[in-house]
Motif scaffolding. Structure first.
Motif, PDB file in Angstrom:
ATOM      1  N   GLN A  92       0.826  -1.208   0.000  1.00 27.77           N
ATOM      2  CA  GLN A  92       0.000   0.000   0.000  1.00 27.77           C
ATOM      3  C   GLN A  92       0.860   1.257   0.000  1.00 27.77           C
ATOM      4  O   GLN A  92       0.558   2.237  -0.700  1.00 27.77           O
ATOM      5  CB  GLN A  92      -0.935  -0.016   1.210  1.00 27.77           C
ATOM      6  N   ARG A  93       1.938   1.249   0.787  1.00 25.14           N
ATOM      7  CA  ARG A  93       2.827   2.418   0.805  1.00 25.14           C
ATOM      8  C   ARG A  93       3.539   2.578  -0.528  1.00 25.14           C
ATOM      9  O   ARG A  93       3.788   3.707  -0.976  1.00 25.14           O
ATOM     10  CB  ARG A  93       3.842   2.279   1.942  1.00 25.14           C
ATOM     11  N   LEU A  94       3.876   1.461  -1.174  1.00 24.79           N
ATOM     12  CA  LEU A  94       4.541   1.543  -2.478  1.00 24.79           C
ATOM     13  C   LEU A  94       3.613   2.140  -3.524  1.00 24.79           C
ATOM     14  O   LEU A  94       4.038   2.944  -4.367  1.00 24.79           O
ATOM     15  CB  LEU A  94       5.012   0.149  -2.903  1.00 24.79           C
ATOM     16  N   ILE A  95       2.342   1.766  -3.499  1.00 31.60           N
ATOM     17  CA  ILE A  95       1.379   2.313  -4.459  1.00 31.60           C
ATOM     18  C   ILE A  95       1.208   3.816  -4.267  1.00 31.60           C
ATOM     19  O   ILE A  95       1.059   4.573  -5.237  1.00 31.60           O
ATOM     20  CB  ILE A  95       0.027   1.582  -4.329  1.00 31.60           C
ATOM     21  N   ARG A  96       1.248   4.261  -3.020  1.00 29.32           N
ATOM     22  CA  ARG A  96       1.087   5.696  -2.757  1.00 29.32           C
ATOM     23  C   ARG A  96       2.294   6.503  -3.218  1.00 29.32           C
ATOM     24  O   ARG A  96       2.196   7.718  -3.389  1.00 29.32           O
ATOM     25  CB  ARG A  96       0.834   5.920  -1.267  1.00 29.32           C
ATOM     26  N   ASN A  97       3.449   5.823  -3.395  1.00 30.98           N
ATOM     27  CA  ASN A  97       4.632   6.504  -3.919  1.00 30.98           C
ATOM     28  C   ASN A  97       4.510   6.551  -5.444  1.00 30.98           C
ATOM     29  O   ASN A  97       4.782   5.577  -6.133  1.00 30.98           O
ATOM     30  CB  ASN A  97       5.900   5.753  -3.500  1.00 30.98           C
ATOM     31  N   ARG A  98       4.076   7.678  -5.962  1.00 34.00           N
ATOM     32  CA  ARG A  98       3.752   7.756  -7.383  1.00 34.00           C
ATOM     33  C   ARG A  98       4.967   7.517  -8.269  1.00 34.00           C
ATOM     34  O   ARG A  98       4.864   6.849  -9.312  1.00 34.00           O
ATOM     35  CB  ARG A  98       3.146   9.137  -7.691  1.00 34.00           C
ATOM     36  N   LEU A  99       6.118   8.055  -7.876  1.00 34.80           N
ATOM     37  CA  LEU A  99       7.312   7.899  -8.706  1.00 34.80           C
ATOM     38  C   LEU A  99       7.722   6.436  -8.794  1.00 34.80           C
ATOM     39  O   LEU A  99       8.044   5.929  -9.877  1.00 34.80           O
ATOM     40  CB  LEU A  99       8.452   8.740  -8.131  1.00 34.80           C
ATOM     41  N   ALA A 100       7.697   5.738  -7.666  1.00 33.70           N
ATOM     42  CA  ALA A 100       8.053   4.318  -7.666  1.00 33.70           C
ATOM     43  C   ALA A 100       7.017   3.495  -8.413  1.00 33.70           C
ATOM     44  O   ALA A 100       7.364   2.565  -9.150  1.00 33.70           O
ATOM     45  CB  ALA A 100       8.195   3.816  -6.228  1.00 33.70           C
ATOM     46  N   PHE A 101       5.747   3.831  -8.256  1.00 31.63           N
ATOM     47  CA  PHE A 101       4.686   3.073  -8.923  1.00 31.63           C
ATOM     48  C   PHE A 101       4.762   3.251 -10.432  1.00 31.63           C
ATOM     49  O   PHE A 101       4.648   2.272 -11.191  1.00 31.63           O
ATOM     50  CB  PHE A 101       3.326   3.524  -8.392  1.00 31.63           C
ATOM     51  N   VAL A 102       4.974   4.475 -10.895  1.00 32.44           N
ATOM     52  CA  VAL A 102       5.109   4.716 -12.331  1.00 32.44           C
ATOM     53  C   VAL A 102       6.350   4.011 -12.878  1.00 32.44           C
ATOM     54  O   VAL A 102       6.325   3.447 -13.984  1.00 32.44           O
ATOM     55  CB  VAL A 102       5.152   6.227 -12.620  1.00 32.44           C
ATOM     56  N   SER A 103       7.439   4.014 -12.106  1.00 34.24           N
ATOM     57  CA  SER A 103       8.655   3.323 -12.540  1.00 34.24           C
ATOM     58  C   SER A 103       8.412   1.826 -12.687  1.00 34.24           C
ATOM     59  O   SER A 103       8.891   1.202 -13.645  1.00 34.24           O
ATOM     60  CB  SER A 103       9.779   3.580 -11.539  1.00 34.24           C
ATOM     61  N   ALA A 104       7.666   1.239 -11.755  1.00 36.36           N
ATOM     62  CA  ALA A 104       7.352  -0.189 -11.850  1.00 36.36           C
ATOM     63  C   ALA A 104       6.509  -0.482 -13.084  1.00 36.36           C
ATOM     64  O   ALA A 104       6.740  -1.485 -13.779  1.00 36.36           O
ATOM     65  CB  ALA A 104       6.621  -0.638 -10.587  1.00 36.36           C
ATOM     66  N   ILE A 105       5.547   0.389 -13.383  1.00 35.36           N
ATOM     67  CA  ILE A 105       4.704   0.198 -14.575  1.00 35.36           C
ATOM     68  C   ILE A 105       5.566   0.279 -15.845  1.00 35.36           C
ATOM     69  O   ILE A 105       5.408  -0.525 -16.777  1.00 35.36           O
ATOM     70  CB  ILE A 105       3.584   1.244 -14.619  1.00 35.36           C
ATOM     71  N   ILE A 106       6.487   1.232 -15.894  1.00 40.66           N
ATOM     72  CA  ILE A 106       7.352   1.376 -17.069  1.00 40.66           C
ATOM     73  C   ILE A 106       8.241   0.144 -17.236  1.00 40.66           C
ATOM     74  O   ILE A 106       8.421  -0.365 -18.352  1.00 40.66           O
ATOM     75  CB  ILE A 106       8.202   2.657 -16.948  1.00 40.66           C
TER      76      ILE A 106
END
Length: 321
Positions: free
Chosen positions: A30-44
């Motif tokens: 949940q904390r990782l999802i709230r980190n937008r930069l990390a979440f976008v990086s994972a999607i990329i």
């Protein structure tokens, strides 16, 4: 006349004020999802990985064969037919970029898998094996840590390549998707990169084995293996996962350095480092040959770095709000 009242047991499951207990990994996610930069990086990263794998399976995505040479379209710039242009032999740079990206990702992930196994084994042996094993293993770790990384990788690469050894020897690949050229590079980088994981695991376990819950488990008769498996190793994984995430771009960058100086994967295989090394000789003729692989390396490095930062914050219990 008095009536009897039957008391019903309280149903905690229907209590509107009851809160669901969440585990460490659920809260970290949940904390990782709230980190937008990390979440976008994972999607990329997921998108790039799926695209690179799909290019080997779906001809529509690859568009042109990465190994076919077409001398009528040598050194062309980006166009509707060749999205990223062609190289000095008329090969499609889009297909070669996807092919090299997949190879570099295999090297980065494969390297960290071996680093994880070696580092955890040596770190656990040093922390739990007694004073003598701790001294010997840490002396060996310090010796490996003191040797220059790139020089050690080059020496190991020269030793491992071209040998008729099992699995990494010459001939057909014995591990599907991992020819000997990749395995030799993976071993050369991983045999130099395990020291950080070993030190982290040793430090974490030396601290954890003195905690109250570990002492309580031992006092009730838990076996040493159960203590390690159920209590010590899970509490070490958060730090290890973050270190592995940061180690993947370092492995890709190390392979890129090898490929740039001509010691990367041999032809007909290619990687991002090999693409940059091949294109550097023709930088003033067709600079796109260096620009595209350099951009891909930069994207991978940044995305893995941002994802590692996000995982570090997500797995740190001090960030809990």
């Amino acid at each position: 006349m008095a009536t009897e009242t039957t008391l019903q047991p309280f149903d905690f499951a229907r209590d509107p004020f009851a809160t669901k207990q969440r585990g460490l990994w659920e809260m970290a996610f949940q904390r990782l999802i709230r980190n937008r930069l990390a979440f976008v990086s994972a999607i990329i990263l997921i998108f790039i990985t799926v695209l690179a794998i799909s290019a080997q399976l779906v001809p529509f995505i690859e568009r042109h064969d990465a190994t076919v040479q077409q001398y009528s379209v040598v050194n062309e710039g980006p166009s509707s037919e060749y999205w990223l242009g062609t190289d000095i032999l008329g090969r499609d740079m889009w297909a070669r970029l996807l092919y090299g990206t997949l190879f570099s990702l295999k090297i980065g992930l494969g390297t960290q898998l071996i680093v994880l196994l070696v580092g955890i084994t040596i770190g656990m042996g040093a922390a739990l094996g007694g004073k003598l094993s701790d001294t010997i293993l840490m002396w060996f770790t310090d010796l490996a840590y003191a040797f220059p990384d790139l020089l050690a990788i080059i020496l190991l690469r020269q030793v491992l390549f071209g040998r008729d050894w099992p699995i990494i020897g010459t001939g057909d690949p014995q591990i599907p998707g991992f020819p000997s050229a990749i395995l030799g590079t993976i071993l050369a980088i991983s045999l130099v990169s395990w020291v950080t994981i070993a030190r982290l695991v040793r430090g974490q376990m030396l601290s954890i084995k003195e905690q109250d819950y570990v002492l309580a488990a031992r006092s009730i008769g838990a076996s040493p293996w159960r203590v390690v498996r159920a209590h010590m190793l899970p509490n070490t994984l958060s730090t290890v996962i973050v270190s592995v995430t940061f180690g993947i771009p370092l492995a890709i960058f190390a392979e890129g350095a090898l490929g740039f100086i001509g010691l990367g994967v041999p032809s007909p295989y290619t990687s991002l480092g090999a693409l940059m090394g091949d294109g550097y000789a023709y930088l003033f003729v067709n600079n796109w040959l260096v620009v595209w692989p350099a951009i891909m390396v930069a994207i991978l490095m940044l995305c893995f770095t941002f994802l590692g930062d996000g995982l570090r914050d997500a797995l740190d219990p001090r960030t809990r709000k």
